[in-house]
Design an enzyme around this catalytic site. Structure first.
Site, PDB file in Angstrom:
ATOM      1  N   SER A 145       0.801  -1.153  -0.284  1.00  0.00           N
ATOM      2  CA  SER A 145       0.243  -0.539   0.075  1.00  0.00           C
ATOM      3  C   SER A 145       0.956   1.102  -0.060  1.00  0.00           C
ATOM      4  CB  SER A 145      -0.959   0.192   1.574  1.00  0.00           C
ATOM      5  OG  SER A 145      -1.408   1.589   1.011  1.00  0.00           O
ATOM      6  N   TYR A 158      -2.084  -0.842  11.134  1.00  0.00           N
ATOM      7  CA  TYR A 158      -1.877  -0.536   8.849  1.00  0.00           C
ATOM      8  C   TYR A 158      -0.652  -0.752   8.598  1.00  0.00           C
ATOM      9  CZ  TYR A 158      -3.656  -1.291   4.390  1.00  0.00           C
ATOM     10  OH  TYR A 158      -4.077  -1.465   3.119  1.00  0.00           O
TER      11      TYR A 158
END
Ligand code: NAI
Length: 284
Positions: A145, A158
Site C-alpha cells: 500500500s 496497518y
C-alpha cells in the site's frame, strides 16, 4: 510471462471473494488464465467464482482459505494445483484495515492485522516460492500500500504491516529474481472497496488518488506480463508521494497536514467504518 503464456496458466489469489482480489481474478481470467480464489469467507469465494466462470467462460474456482494458517494455505495451494494444474502466479492480496487511534485499538485487532497482513504474505511467499524454486519459474505478487511508505495517524498498525510487506518483497525480489522467479510489489492508493469505505482524501486530490479495483487488477496483470518489480496505482499518487519525500522530515509532515491529509483516517465517515469494522469482528 508473455501475454501468450498467460493463456492456460494457473493463478491463485488470496482474499479474492470481493474487492481488489475479485477484480484481479476477473482480469486474469479474461487474459486466459485459470484462477483459484481463496478467501476466509468461503461461501462468498464460491459465489464469486461461479459468477466469474459464468461471466468470462473461464475456469475459476472458489476455495476456503485462512492466509494466517500455514496448513490452510498449503491445503489451498494443493487443491488449486490438483484442480487446475501447477501454479504459475500467486497474488498475496488478502488484507484488513481497521481505522482508529492506536491506543484505542484492541490488542486482538492489532494481532489480527499482523496475522493477515504480515503472516499471510509470509506464508504465501514461502509456500508458493518453494514450489516455484523447484520448477525454476513462477511469479509472486504482494499487495502492499502507499500506506507502507508513510505513517498515517489512525492507521498505525496497518502502516506498520505494509512497511513490512514493502521491505520483505524488495528483499524477495533480490533473492528470487536471479533464479527466474518474478516478484512484484503493488502499491495501491485509495481504491473503492469495503476496506477503504468512508476514508476519503481531501477533495482537491481525489482525482489523483482514488481509483476502482479494476484499475489495480489491470495493473497487476500487465505487471506480471512485463515482469515489473513494483507498480503504483494510480501512478500519479506515486509521483505526488515522491515529490513530498524530497522535503526534509518536519516540513514534509507539515505539508501533508496543510494539504488536508492529516485527518483522513482519524475522522472518516463513522457509519461506513462501523459497517466494515463489524465485518472484521466476525473474522476474528
Ligand atoms: P476487501 O475488504 O474488499 O477484500 C479483502 C478480502 O480478504 C475479503 O474478501 C476478506 O474476506 C479476505 N480476507 C480477510 N482476512 C483473510 C484471511 N485471513 N484469509 C483469507 N482471506 C481473508 O479489501 P481490498 O480493498 O480489496 O484489499 C485488498 C488488498 O489491497 C489488501 O491487502 C489491502 O490492504 C490492499 N490495499 C487496499 C487499498 C484500498 O484502498 N482498498 C489501498 C491499498 C492497499
Amino acid at each position: 510471462m508473455t501475454q501468450a503464456d498467460m493463456a492456460g496458466s494457473v493463478v491463485a489469489i488470496t482474499g479474492a471473494a470481493r474487492g481488489i482480489g475479485r477484480a484481479t481474478a476477473e482480469a486474469f481470467a479474461r487474459a486466459g488464465a485459470k484462477v483459484a480464489i481463496g478467501d476466509l469467507d468461503a461461501e462468498r469465494a464460491k459465489v464469486t467464482a461461479d459468477e466469474l466462470t459464468h461471466a468470462v467462460g473461464a475456469a475459476v474456482i472458489g476455495l476456503p482459505l485462512n492466509v494466517a494458517d500455514t496448513a490452510s494455505f498449503t491445503g489451498f495451494l494443493d487443491s488449486a494445483e490438483r484442480q487446475l494444474g501447477p501454479l504459475n502466479v500467486l497474488v498475496n492480496n488478502a488484507g484488513i484495515m481497521p481505522t482508529g487511534e492506536f491506543l484505542a485499538e484492541k490488542p486482538a485487532m492489532t494481532e489480527l492485522q499482523i496475522d493477515v497482513n504480515i503472516r499471510g504474505v509470509v506464508n504465501g511467499s514461502r509456500l508458493a516460492g518453494q514450489r516455484f524454486a523447484e520448477r525454476g519459474r513462477g511469479h509472486i505478487v504482494n499487495i502492499a500500500s502507499i500506506a507502507g511508505l508513510t505513517g498515517e495517524p489512525g492507521l498505525a498498525t496497518y502502516c506498520g504491516t505494509k512497511h513490512f510487506v514493502i521491505g520483505f518483497t524488495e528483499a524477495l525480489h533480490r533473492e528470487l529474481h536471479p533464479a527466474g522467479i518474478g516478484v512484484t510489489m503493488v502499491l495501491p492508493g485509495f481504491i473503492n472497496t469495503e476496506l477503504a469505505a468512508g476514508t476519503r482524501p481531501p477533495a482537491w486530490s481525489r482525482a489523483l488518488a482514488m481509483r476502482e479495483p479494476q484499475d489495480v487488477a489491470a495493473g497487476i496483470v500487465a505487471a506480471v506480463i512485463r515482469d515489473a518489480r513494483t507498480i503504483t496505482v494510480p501512478a500519479t499518487m506515486g509521483v505526488l508521494l515522491k515529490a513530498t519525500r524530497l522535503l526534509p522530515g518536519r516540513l514534509r509532515l507539515a505539508a501533508v497536514d496543510a494539504l488536508g491529509w492529516g485527518d483522513v483516517f482519524t475522522a472518516p465517515d463513522q457509519a461506513q467504518r462501523e459497517k466494515y469494522h463489524r465485518r472484521l469482528a466476525g473474522e476474528q
